[in-house]
Design a protein around this motif. Structure first.
Motif, PDB file in Angstrom:
ATOM      1  N   PRO A 123       0.845  -1.205   0.000  1.00  0.00           N
ATOM      2  CA  PRO A 123       0.000   0.000   0.000  1.00  0.00           C
ATOM      3  C   PRO A 123       0.876   1.249   0.000  1.00  0.00           C
ATOM      4  CG  PRO A 123      -0.095  -1.098   2.151  1.00  0.00           C
ATOM      5  CD  PRO A 123       0.797  -1.927   1.283  1.00  0.00           C
ATOM      6  N   VAL A 124       0.595   2.158  -0.919  1.00  0.00           N
ATOM      7  CA  VAL A 124       1.316   3.441  -0.989  1.00  0.00           C
ATOM      8  C   VAL A 124       0.303   4.515  -0.613  1.00  0.00           C
ATOM      9  CG1 VAL A 124       2.477   5.079  -2.533  1.00  0.00           C
ATOM     10  CG2 VAL A 124       2.905   2.618  -2.760  1.00  0.00           C
ATOM     11  N   PHE A 125       0.557   5.186   0.512  1.00  0.00           N
ATOM     12  CA  PHE A 125      -0.450   6.093   1.052  1.00  0.00           C
ATOM     13  C   PHE A 125      -0.322   7.493   0.478  1.00  0.00           C
ATOM     14  CE2 PHE A 125       0.058   2.669   4.106  1.00  0.00           C
ATOM     15  CZ  PHE A 125      -1.261   2.273   4.262  1.00  0.00           C
ATOM     16  N   VAL A 126      -1.484   8.076   0.200  1.00  0.00           N
ATOM     17  CA  VAL A 126      -1.533   9.401  -0.415  1.00  0.00           C
ATOM     18  C   VAL A 126      -2.414  10.292   0.448  1.00  0.00           C
ATOM     19  CG1 VAL A 126      -2.524  10.605  -2.410  1.00  0.00           C
ATOM     20  CG2 VAL A 126      -1.028   8.637  -2.768  1.00  0.00           C
ATOM     21  N   ASP A 127      -2.025  11.554   0.567  1.00  0.00           N
ATOM     22  CA  ASP A 127      -2.757  12.493   1.435  1.00  0.00           C
ATOM     23  C   ASP A 127      -4.128  12.832   0.837  1.00  0.00           C
ATOM     24  OD1 ASP A 127      -3.034  13.907   3.769  1.00  0.00           O
ATOM     25  OD2 ASP A 127      -1.768  15.602   3.164  1.00  0.00           O
ATOM     26  N   ILE A 128      -4.976  13.393   1.695  1.00  0.00           N
ATOM     27  CA  ILE A 128      -6.347  13.713   1.287  1.00  0.00           C
ATOM     28  C   ILE A 128      -6.510  15.198   1.003  1.00  0.00           C
ATOM     29  CG2 ILE A 128      -7.365  11.814   2.588  1.00  0.00           C
ATOM     30  CD1 ILE A 128      -8.144  14.168   4.686  1.00  0.00           C
ATOM     31  N   ASP A 129      -7.656  15.531   0.427  1.00  0.00           N
ATOM     32  CA  ASP A 129      -8.087  16.912   0.294  1.00  0.00           C
ATOM     33  C   ASP A 129      -8.808  17.264   1.602  1.00  0.00           C
ATOM     34  OD1 ASP A 129      -9.549  18.914  -2.189  1.00  0.00           O
ATOM     35  OD2 ASP A 129     -10.220  18.920  -0.112  1.00  0.00           O
ATOM     36  N   PRO A 130      -8.407  18.359   2.274  1.00  0.00           N
ATOM     37  CA  PRO A 130      -8.982  18.629   3.600  1.00  0.00           C
ATOM     38  C   PRO A 130     -10.456  19.053   3.564  1.00  0.00           C
ATOM     39  CG  PRO A 130      -7.499  20.407   2.942  1.00  0.00           C
ATOM     40  CD  PRO A 130      -7.368  19.336   1.897  1.00  0.00           C
ATOM     41  N   VAL A 131     -10.991  19.333   2.390  1.00  0.00           N
ATOM     42  CA  VAL A 131     -12.405  19.730   2.304  1.00  0.00           C
ATOM     43  C   VAL A 131     -13.296  18.517   2.031  1.00  0.00           C
ATOM     44  CG1 VAL A 131     -14.101  21.124   1.040  1.00  0.00           C
ATOM     45  CG2 VAL A 131     -11.850  22.081   1.601  1.00  0.00           C
ATOM     46  N   THR A 132     -12.897  17.674   1.067  1.00  0.00           N
ATOM     47  CA  THR A 132     -13.728  16.507   0.730  1.00  0.00           C
ATOM     48  C   THR A 132     -13.353  15.286   1.567  1.00  0.00           C
ATOM     49  OG1 THR A 132     -12.199  15.725  -0.976  1.00  0.00           O
ATOM     50  CG2 THR A 132     -13.924  17.281  -1.674  1.00  0.00           C
ATOM     51  N   PHE A 133     -12.175  15.304   2.195  1.00  0.00           N
ATOM     52  CA  PHE A 133     -11.621  14.180   2.972  1.00  0.00           C
ATOM     53  C   PHE A 133     -11.258  12.991   2.073  1.00  0.00           C
ATOM     54  CE2 PHE A 133     -14.944  16.002   6.004  1.00  0.00           C
ATOM     55  CZ  PHE A 133     -14.076  16.947   6.501  1.00  0.00           C
TER      56      PHE A 133
END
Ligand SMILES: *Cc1c(COP(=O)(O)O)cnc(C)c1O
Length: 448
Positions: A123-133
């Motif tokens: 699994p390669v983790f990617v950050d989220i958009d703080p508005v849509t999560f």
């Protein structure tokens, strides 16, 4: 954090000894709702003597698969034992295997990330958009390498992710999109239901989800007949099981044994008849709650871009420190105080996930967790709390109105709470999670 010194002007808050905004007798109604028709559906299976997808002539599982495919708008649906195995099977059918990289958002339920790991994929983790999560498409693009084989697109809390941009990136690199729609049954993106965009897509029927069964279940949707056949093989030892007649016991693929159960399929079919009406009522109930909360600018409400609908599985609220007269650095402490005040009023505000997925111990040794890689996830975990379950029941309107009263009460006492937030001791969820991990492990294995 201690409460021995209540801030005087906030004394009407339940947290400091005042009355509750939500009366104790107003309880959260049980979910899922079970009707007489649901009971009859279950009895039908008990009388039939056909209990799994391997039972000759079994009808309920095939019926649920047909009806869910029709609901989502795909050619095929394959039912399995839960949402996590659905994801492992979907990834395996899409060709993911040992050493392949699979992109997963850093904020999701653990199932999204252990499904690839069970295939020995990374699994390669990617950050989220703080508005849509949801997955941040720009961060996603940057995370793709020559070994990336698939992207798990989670529609977190019920809001569809940025599907157009994500599928465009995936197509450009020849990577499979797998939607994890465990929280988003019935949500639409540009008019199309989620679960119809990826090569294969998955849903959970766990009791906590919007389309729940009486236990555990999962569904996989796809337009591709070969992928549907592979998913069906993978749910039972890699065998091709005929609907009628003799089973050959020949294993063609490395399958699992995670067959669906006919009782649970019949229960879900019965519930599916009410699902669109229930979703409509939920939309109204949640809509009324959010309309009230929009009057109190200290709370950042879930946003729904105009090109999609929200399934409202979980409601996540962020606090806005500036509206409380506080500097940004107090976002976490403020959230903790507000959450505590709301809980005292009778609102079950709670964190959903204590830490980014890559910080979970199960991923130790795969890649070191670096906080600076996931600033949006950390910020959102720090400054937000969630409401779960209470709003799922169609008759939750009255309860949600009292919840709105509680938010109003807390907002009125913002000055006192803000002052309190600047002095109270504070520890972010992820530090606490690490301590919990140590404590639980030591308690379970005291000799070590
Ligand atoms: C619930 C959930 C799953 C796992 O589903 P189970 O049926 O509980 O295995 C996977 N992903 C997400 C986002 C979920 O919320």
């Amino acid at each position: 954090m201690t409460t021995q010194r209540p801030v005087r002007q906030a004394a009407d808050l339940a947290m400091f000894g005042g009355g509750r905004a939500v009366p104790r007798e107003l309880r959260i109604k049980a979910w899922p709702v079970v009707t007489e028709q649901d009971e009859q559906a279950v009895q039908r299976v008990l009388r039939s003597g056909r209990f799994t997808s391997a039972s000759s002539g079994e009808q309920e599982i095939a019926g649920l698969e047909r009806e869910w495919a029709e609901y989502v708008g795909t050619e095929h649906c394959v039912a399995v034992s839960n949402g996590t195995t659905a994801l492992s099977i979907a990834l395996s059918a899409a060709g993911v295997g040992p050493g392949d990289e699979v992109i997963v958002p850093a904020l999701s339920f653990i199932g999204s990330a252990i499904a690839p790991l069970h295939l020995m994929a990374v699994p390669v983790f990617v950050d989220i958009d703080p508005v849509t999560f949801n997955l941040d498409p720009a961060a996603l693009d940057a995370a793709i390498t020559g070994r990336t084989k698939a992207i798990v697109v989670v529609h977190l809390h019920g809001l569809p992710a940025e599907l157009d941009r994500i599928t465009a990136i995936a197509d450009r690199h020849g990577i499979a999109v797998i939607e994890d729609a465990a929280q988003a049954h019935g949500a639409r993106y540009r008019g199309r239901a989620v679960g119809s965009f990826g090569a294969l897509n998955t849903f959970s029927l766990n009791v906590s989800k919007n389309l729940a069964t009486c236990g555990e279940g999962g569904l996989i949707t796809t337009d591709d007949a070969d992928l549907a056949t592979k998913a069906t093989m993978l749910r039972q030892f890699g065998e091709l099981i005929p609907a009628h007649g003799e089973r050959s016991y020949v294993a063609h693929l490395l399958g699992w044994n995670c067959k669906p159960n006919a009782i649970q399929a019949a229960f879900t079919r019965s519930r599916l008849k009410r699902f669109p009406a229930e979703a409509g009522i939920r939309e109204d109930n949640v809509g009324r709650l959010l309309e009230r909360l929009a009057e109190y600018p200290g709370f950042l409400l879930p946003e729904v871009p105009p090109d999609r609908t929200h399934a409202w599985h979980i409601l996540r609220f962020r606090v806005n420190p500036a509206e409380f007269g506080l500097a940004d650095e107090f976002a976490g402490p403020l959230r903790a105080v507000v959450q505590r005040a709301l809980r005292a009023e009778g609102v079950p505000a709670a964190p959903y996930q204590l830490q980014p997925l890559p910080a979970q111990r199960v991923f130790d040794g795969i890649k070191a967790f670096r906080a600076e890689d996931f600033p949006a996830t950390l910020r959102v975990l720090d400054d937000s709390f969630a409401l779960q379950k209470a709003h799922l029941h169609p008759e939750s309107g009255q309860l949600l109105a009292r919840y709105a009263d509680a938010f109003e009460k807390v907002w009125r006492q913002r000055d006192g709470l803000a002052a309190y937030a600047t002095t109270a001791a504070y520890k972010p969820h992820w530090e606490r999670a690490s301590e919990i991990a140590d404590e639980e492990w030591a308690a379970a294995f005291p000799q070590r």
